[in-house]
Write a protein that holds these residues in place. Structure first.
Motif, PDB file in Angstrom:
ATOM      1  N   ALA A 227      55.084 110.767  60.528  1.00  0.00           N
ATOM      2  CA  ALA A 227      56.150 110.581  61.283  1.00  0.00           C
ATOM      3  C   ALA A 227      57.200 111.803  60.756  1.00  0.00           C
ATOM      4  O   ALA A 227      58.150 112.317  61.751  1.00  0.00           O
ATOM      5  CB  ALA A 227      56.836 109.195  60.846  1.00  0.00           C
ATOM      6  N   VAL A 228      57.336 112.078  59.637  1.00  0.00           N
ATOM      7  CA  VAL A 228      58.133 113.129  59.055  1.00  0.00           C
ATOM      8  C   VAL A 228      57.989 114.409  59.673  1.00  0.00           C
ATOM      9  O   VAL A 228      58.788 115.142  60.193  1.00  0.00           O
ATOM     10  CB  VAL A 228      58.507 113.113  57.692  1.00  0.00           C
ATOM     11  CG1 VAL A 228      59.340 114.493  57.321  1.00  0.00           C
ATOM     12  CG2 VAL A 228      59.072 112.056  56.990  1.00  0.00           C
ATOM     13  N   LEU A 229      56.665 114.928  59.828  1.00  0.00           N
ATOM     14  CA  LEU A 229      56.231 116.062  60.083  1.00  0.00           C
ATOM     15  C   LEU A 229      56.368 116.152  61.612  1.00  0.00           C
ATOM     16  O   LEU A 229      56.714 117.293  62.109  1.00  0.00           O
ATOM     17  CB  LEU A 229      54.755 116.336  59.730  1.00  0.00           C
ATOM     18  CG  LEU A 229      54.190 116.443  58.239  1.00  0.00           C
ATOM     19  CD1 LEU A 229      52.935 116.378  57.648  1.00  0.00           C
ATOM     20  CD2 LEU A 229      55.155 117.905  57.580  1.00  0.00           C
ATOM     21  N   GLU A 230      56.142 115.001  62.330  1.00  0.00           N
ATOM     22  CA  GLU A 230      56.149 115.184  63.767  1.00  0.00           C
ATOM     23  C   GLU A 230      57.690 115.525  64.187  1.00  0.00           C
ATOM     24  O   GLU A 230      57.883 116.523  64.977  1.00  0.00           O
ATOM     25  CB  GLU A 230      55.836 113.871  64.388  1.00  0.00           C
ATOM     26  CG  GLU A 230      54.311 113.822  64.411  1.00  0.00           C
ATOM     27  CD  GLU A 230      53.764 112.357  64.964  1.00  0.00           C
ATOM     28  OE1 GLU A 230      52.794 112.216  65.297  1.00  0.00           O
ATOM     29  OE2 GLU A 230      54.738 111.266  65.304  1.00  0.00           O
ATOM     30  N   GLU A 231      58.238 114.920  63.437  1.00  0.00           N
ATOM     31  CA  GLU A 231      59.950 115.071  63.655  1.00  0.00           C
ATOM     32  C   GLU A 231      60.406 116.374  63.388  1.00  0.00           C
ATOM     33  O   GLU A 231      61.327 117.206  63.987  1.00  0.00           O
ATOM     34  CB  GLU A 231      60.710 114.096  63.076  1.00  0.00           C
ATOM     35  CG  GLU A 231      62.350 113.923  63.093  1.00  0.00           C
ATOM     36  CD  GLU A 231      62.993 113.009  62.693  1.00  0.00           C
ATOM     37  OE1 GLU A 231      64.300 112.867  62.460  1.00  0.00           O
ATOM     38  OE2 GLU A 231      62.466 111.919  62.038  1.00  0.00           O
ATOM     39  N   VAL A 232      59.922 116.929  62.216  1.00  0.00           N
ATOM     40  CA  VAL A 232      60.591 118.261  61.883  1.00  0.00           C
ATOM     41  C   VAL A 232      59.915 119.234  62.579  1.00  0.00           C
ATOM     42  O   VAL A 232      60.511 120.417  62.970  1.00  0.00           O
ATOM     43  CB  VAL A 232      60.170 118.624  60.151  1.00  0.00           C
ATOM     44  CG1 VAL A 232      60.510 119.998  59.873  1.00  0.00           C
ATOM     45  CG2 VAL A 232      60.943 117.786  59.358  1.00  0.00           C
ATOM     46  N   PHE A 233      58.639 119.200  62.943  1.00  0.00           N
ATOM     47  CA  PHE A 233      57.926 120.499  63.690  1.00  0.00           C
ATOM     48  C   PHE A 233      57.923 120.080  65.199  1.00  0.00           C
ATOM     49  O   PHE A 233      57.644 121.211  65.932  1.00  0.00           O
ATOM     50  CB  PHE A 233      56.548 120.452  63.180  1.00  0.00           C
ATOM     51  CG  PHE A 233      56.403 121.124  61.637  1.00  0.00           C
ATOM     52  CD1 PHE A 233      56.506 122.442  61.849  1.00  0.00           C
ATOM     53  CD2 PHE A 233      56.058 120.451  60.533  1.00  0.00           C
ATOM     54  CE1 PHE A 233      56.045 123.111  60.500  1.00  0.00           C
ATOM     55  CE2 PHE A 233      56.285 121.096  59.270  1.00  0.00           C
ATOM     56  CZ  PHE A 233      56.181 122.378  59.649  1.00  0.00           C
ATOM     57  N   HIS A 234      58.461 119.096  65.799  1.00  0.00           N
ATOM     58  CA  HIS A 234      58.166 118.900  67.141  1.00  0.00           C
ATOM     59  C   HIS A 234      57.050 118.767  67.711  1.00  0.00           C
ATOM     60  O   HIS A 234      56.480 119.431  68.609  1.00  0.00           O
ATOM     61  CB  HIS A 234      59.271 119.740  67.981  1.00  0.00           C
ATOM     62  CG  HIS A 234      60.825 119.601  67.358  1.00  0.00           C
ATOM     63  ND1 HIS A 234      61.552 118.546  67.376  1.00  0.00           N
ATOM     64  CD2 HIS A 234      61.343 120.443  66.456  1.00  0.00           C
ATOM     65  CE1 HIS A 234      62.636 118.860  66.897  1.00  0.00           C
ATOM     66  NE2 HIS A 234      62.654 120.036  66.322  1.00  0.00           N
ATOM     67  N   ILE A 235      56.042 118.143  66.928  1.00  0.00           N
ATOM     68  CA  ILE A 235      54.693 118.253  67.350  1.00  0.00           C
ATOM     69  C   ILE A 235      54.228 116.841  67.347  1.00  0.00           C
ATOM     70  O   ILE A 235      54.899 115.791  67.126  1.00  0.00           O
ATOM     71  CB  ILE A 235      53.776 118.880  66.640  1.00  0.00           C
ATOM     72  CG1 ILE A 235      53.981 118.378  64.911  1.00  0.00           C
ATOM     73  CG2 ILE A 235      54.002 120.503  66.389  1.00  0.00           C
ATOM     74  CD1 ILE A 235      52.957 119.150  64.043  1.00  0.00           C
ATOM     75  N   ARG A 236      52.973 116.625  67.858  1.00  0.00           N
ATOM     76  CA  ARG A 236      52.292 115.163  67.423  1.00  0.00           C
ATOM     77  C   ARG A 236      51.229 115.391  66.745  1.00  0.00           C
ATOM     78  O   ARG A 236      50.056 116.228  67.045  1.00  0.00           O
ATOM     79  CB  ARG A 236      51.812 114.700  69.211  1.00  0.00           C
ATOM     80  CG  ARG A 236      51.320 113.383  69.033  1.00  0.00           C
ATOM     81  CD  ARG A 236      51.527 112.748  70.551  1.00  0.00           C
ATOM     82  NE  ARG A 236      50.953 113.900  71.542  1.00  0.00           N
ATOM     83  CZ  ARG A 236      49.584 113.577  72.163  1.00  0.00           C
ATOM     84  NH1 ARG A 236      48.634 112.773  71.454  1.00  0.00           N
ATOM     85  NH2 ARG A 236      49.143 114.742  72.767  1.00  0.00           N
ATOM     86  N   LEU A 237      50.891 114.375  65.807  1.00  0.00           N
ATOM     87  CA  LEU A 237      49.733 114.477  64.858  1.00  0.00           C
ATOM     88  C   LEU A 237      48.840 113.504  65.437  1.00  0.00           C
ATOM     89  O   LEU A 237      49.218 111.960  65.494  1.00  0.00           O
ATOM     90  CB  LEU A 237      50.137 114.135  63.508  1.00  0.00           C
ATOM     91  CG  LEU A 237      50.937 115.129  62.946  1.00  0.00           C
ATOM     92  CD1 LEU A 237      51.554 114.751  61.557  1.00  0.00           C
ATOM     93  CD2 LEU A 237      49.979 116.652  62.598  1.00  0.00           C
ATOM     94  N   ILE A 238      47.593 113.660  65.911  1.00  0.00           N
ATOM     95  CA  ILE A 238      46.673 112.821  66.615  1.00  0.00           C
ATOM     96  C   ILE A 238      45.776 112.570  65.382  1.00  0.00           C
ATOM     97  O   ILE A 238      44.781 113.462  64.785  1.00  0.00           O
ATOM     98  CB  ILE A 238      46.039 113.500  67.861  1.00  0.00           C
ATOM     99  CG1 ILE A 238      47.159 114.155  68.736  1.00  0.00           C
ATOM    100  CG2 ILE A 238      45.170 112.310  68.415  1.00  0.00           C
ATOM    101  CD1 ILE A 238      46.404 115.078  69.739  1.00  0.00           C
ATOM    102  N   PRO A 239      45.369 111.255  65.309  1.00  0.00           N
ATOM    103  CA  PRO A 239      44.058 110.813  64.535  1.00  0.00           C
ATOM    104  C   PRO A 239      43.047 111.581  64.768  1.00  0.00           C
ATOM    105  O   PRO A 239      42.664 111.617  66.005  1.00  0.00           O
ATOM    106  CB  PRO A 239      43.829 109.573  64.499  1.00  0.00           C
ATOM    107  CG  PRO A 239      45.279 108.829  65.126  1.00  0.00           C
ATOM    108  CD  PRO A 239      45.852 109.832  66.082  1.00  0.00           C
TER     109      PRO A 239
END
Length: 262
Positions: A227-239
């Motif tokens: 959640a933090v990385l998605e917000e900071v980098f404006h990306i989506r982390l997909i399983p």
């Protein structure tokens, strides 16, 4: 081993790193990640003593780093910058520079020093071109040569700025595996990296910079990491396994894709 307390740093009177408190413990490989301009390299230089803190302090082995002489600091901390010169010397001569902090007044390599230099080149994969001029090396070979110099310095703290940037994918993993091994041997190892999937896969801790501040510090496997990385980098982390990029199929169970991708 290396700690910063309310550290502020920058250039020309302009503060780029604000109020950062952190600890780089022995035995851990830590990645400093964040968007461009977030203060990663500035932070690393301040930790290494290349720029003087505007406020706050850095301690190295429990001692105020500002009060440690350059030679003594070099025995305790090695630093590999992102951009490195190509001096007119052979690889073995370059790697031998790593032993300078340990030399006596004669500034001559002992047999023990020479053995350390040879072992460092072999470990970094630079022994095959030990007699080649640094100016004649490819970018990846030059990186291996500088990695060997860092190994020869044999400091308990190692700081590296984008150490895998000029390497092919296989060599990137070899580089990171070497840094992991150094950490497992008891050193405190930290690197700046733009390769988020690689950092998530192979590092023990992430320090997330945003706007010159330390946004978060956690394990890549922490519950709130995605959640933090998605917000900071404006990306989506997909399983992993959901059809994302192969590059992101990593041990943390996430893969990287741009927001808005199906």
């Amino acid at each position: 081993m290396l700690e910063a307390e309310r550290l502020c740093a920058g250039y020309g009177g302009a503060e780029r790193v604000h109020d950062v408190t952190l600890s780089l413990p022995k035995g851990k490989l830590t990645a400093i990640v964040g968007p461009n301009g977030s203060g990663k390299s500035t932070l690393l230089k301040a930790l290494a003593g290349l720029i003087r803190p505007m406020s706050g302090r850095v301690t190295l082995g429990g001692r105020d780093a500002a009060k440690i002489s350059p030679r003594e600091r070099a025995k305790l901390l090695s630093f590999l910058p992102q951009f490195r010169p190509a001096p007119e010397m052979t690889v073995s001569q370059l790697v031998a520079h790593g032993r300078y902090p340990h030399m006596g007044v004669r500034r001559a390599l002992t047999q023990a020093d020479k053995t350390i230099v040879e072992e460092a080149m072999a470990r970094a994969g630079a022994d095959a071109f030990a007699g080649t001029l640094v100016t004649q090396l490819s970018g990846g070979e030059r990186q291996r040569a500088y990695m060997a110099m860092l190994l020869a310095q044999d400091a308990p703290v190692a700081l590296l700025d984008e150490p895998a940037a000029s390497l092919d994918p296989c060599a990137q993993f070899e580089c990171m595996a070497l840094l992991r091994q150094l950490a497992r041997e008891g050193r405190a190892v930290a690197l700046v990296s733009h390769d988020l999937p690689l950092a998530m896969q192979l590092c023990d801790e992430l320090l997330v910079m945003e706007g010159g501040r330390l946004r978060a510090a956690f394990s890549p496997r922490a519950a709130d990491a995605a959640a933090v990385l998605e917000e900071v980098f404006h990306i989506r982390l997909i399983p992993a396994g959901h059809g994302a990029y192969a590059l992101g199929a990593c041990a943390t169970g996430y893969a990287m894709g741009m927001k808005g991708e199906s």
